[in-house]
Design a protein around this motif. Sequence first.
Motif, PDB file in Angstrom:
ATOM      1  N   GLN A   1       0.840  -1.209   0.000  1.00 28.35           N
ATOM      2  CA  GLN A   1       0.000   0.000   0.000  1.00 28.35           C
ATOM      3  C   GLN A   1       0.871   1.254   0.000  1.00 28.35           C
ATOM      4  OE1 GLN A   1      -3.052   0.361   2.968  1.00 28.35           O
ATOM      5  NE2 GLN A   1      -3.356  -1.860   3.124  1.00 28.35           N
TER       6      GLN A   1
ATOM      7  N   ALA B   1      -8.847  -0.636   1.786  1.00 27.80           N
ATOM      8  CA  ALA B   1      -7.802  -1.634   1.564  1.00 27.80           C
ATOM      9  C   ALA B   1      -8.311  -2.975   2.054  1.00 27.80           C
ATOM     10  CB  ALA B   1      -6.529  -1.242   2.313  1.00 27.80           C
ATOM     11  N   PHE B   2      -7.727  -4.018   1.535  1.00 30.51           N
ATOM     12  CA  PHE B   2      -8.096  -5.354   2.016  1.00 30.51           C
ATOM     13  C   PHE B   2      -6.921  -6.303   1.871  1.00 30.51           C
ATOM     14  CE2 PHE B   2      -9.523  -4.757  -2.365  1.00 30.51           C
ATOM     15  CZ  PHE B   2      -8.989  -5.842  -3.034  1.00 30.51           C
ATOM     16  N   GLY B   3      -6.899  -7.314   2.715  1.00 37.25           N
ATOM     17  CA  GLY B   3      -5.849  -8.329   2.651  1.00 37.25           C
ATOM     18  C   GLY B   3      -6.496  -9.705   2.695  1.00 37.25           C
TER      19      GLY B   3
ATOM     20  N   THR C   1      -6.398   0.843   9.202  1.00 33.56           N
ATOM     21  CA  THR C   1      -7.731   1.140   8.648  1.00 33.56           C
ATOM     22  C   THR C   1      -8.661   1.613   9.757  1.00 33.56           C
ATOM     23  OG1 THR C   1      -8.144  -1.233   8.823  1.00 33.56           O
ATOM     24  CG2 THR C   1      -7.740  -0.363   6.612  1.00 33.56           C
TER      25      THR C   1
ATOM     26  N   ARG D   1       5.723 -15.248   9.042  1.00 36.16           N
ATOM     27  CA  ARG D   1       5.559 -14.979  10.473  1.00 36.16           C
ATOM     28  C   ARG D   1       6.136 -16.137  11.274  1.00 36.16           C
ATOM     29  NH1 ARG D   1      -0.566 -12.448  10.673  1.00 36.16           N
ATOM     30  NH2 ARG D   1      -0.157 -11.036   8.935  1.00 36.16           N
TER      31      ARG D   1
HETATM   32  N1  DAH Z   1      -2.509  -7.097   6.816  1.00 35.16           N
HETATM   33  C1  DAH Z   1      -3.601  -7.721   7.516  1.00 35.16           C
HETATM   34  C2  DAH Z   1      -3.136  -9.019   8.099  1.00 35.16           C
HETATM   35  O1  DAH Z   1      -2.117  -9.506   7.701  1.00 35.16           O
HETATM   36  C3  DAH Z   1      -4.772  -7.938   6.620  1.00 35.16           C
HETATM   37  C4  DAH Z   1      -5.407  -6.659   6.236  1.00 35.16           C
HETATM   38  C5  DAH Z   1      -6.400  -6.124   7.009  1.00 35.16           C
HETATM   39  C6  DAH Z   1      -5.003  -5.992   5.109  1.00 35.16           C
HETATM   40  C7  DAH Z   1      -7.027  -4.950   6.689  1.00 35.16           C
HETATM   41  C8  DAH Z   1      -5.617  -4.791   4.771  1.00 35.16           C
HETATM   42  C9  DAH Z   1      -6.631  -4.285   5.573  1.00 35.16           C
HETATM   43  O2  DAH Z   1      -5.288  -4.089   3.688  1.00 35.16           O
HETATM   44  O3  DAH Z   1      -7.242  -3.126   5.215  1.00 35.16           O
HETATM   45  O4  DAH Z   1      -3.775  -9.566   8.942  1.00 35.16           O
END
Ligand code: DAH
Length: 339
Positions: A175, A307-309, A253, A196
């Motif tokens: 991002q 954003a999302f993951g 977020t 991790r």
């Molecule tokens: N990075 C987070 C994780 O590894 C997942 C995540 C959550 C990504 C919210 C995002 C977000 O972009 O908006 O658990």
Amino acid sequence: MKEKLEAILQAARQAAEQAPDEKQIEEIRVKYLGKKGELTALLKQMGSLSPEERPKMGQLVNDAKARVEAVINARKERLKSAAVELKLKAETLDITLPEKRVNVGGLHPLSIVTNDLIDIFQSMGFDVLDGPEVETDYYNFECLNVPADHPARDMQDTFYLADKILLRTQTSAAQIRTMETRKPPIRIICPGRVFRADEVDATHSPVFHQLEGLVVDKGVTMCDLMGVLEQFAHEIYGEDVKVRFRPSFFPFTEPSVEVDVSCTECGGKGCRVCKGEGWIEILGAGMVHPNVLRSCGIDPDVYTGFAFGIGIDRITTTRYKISDIRLLFENDKRFLEQF
Ligand code: DAH
């Protein structure tokens, strides 16, 4: 001279018929028909004959030459076809033998799912980017509004390679790298490996896969987030799947959500796979925190974003009903050949 001719003819024929190979037959040709050959020599001796005899004898020698030539050629042909036959016999194929199996490679289930995810988001207009697996603390944490005392920064959770250099724990670093180099409107995804320091078990692995998404533009709202992610879930799991947005927390977020889909195994009744919940979590998401936008030089009063993951391994295990995540990393051909 006639007798001599007869004798030569006889000898030449015999020699030709017994010649064992093409090389010898050539030697025989030279011996009788060549410039210094026996029949040619005979022609040269014709000067000693009377003028009446000469044409007759010439005729006889020429006939003899033609006959020897014919015998030699016939033998040559026969030797040639015998050689071909021998070669064919040696090369005979037994077409009743079972075929040799050619092992063509296949795509790993994680690659299949990643490709599908890319297709889905590309069709919605997202660009696909790549990011480094070795990251700095700045991109992986600091810029993402993860405070210094956040437990994720603990050595227990993160593989540090050196001071402030680590293996990325999330694709979210993409991002920041994107917002530093692109100006809104931004619509990107970044799939990749993350790391991790987790103990290995049926649902955990120190290496796994995420797909990060980021949208930044004027007037982007939570509704856009929900619409895009619902669409994505239906494309992956089918129209019948139910999608649920649960309030959650991520430092980068605000507000944050986690997205669940109705259990692909039991349809929502509750089973071993969903641990009786009826739901399976597939991703985290939220509206990009103003601090994150600001640290990338984007004015949060003008632009908003979400954003999302997505957990690619989770999507893969639920889609293919794989009960143990370790199967994805053991590279057992018996497992991989099923995809
Ligand atoms: N990075 C987070 C994780 O590894 C997942 C995540 C959550 C990504 C919210 C995002 C977000 O972009 O908006 O658990």
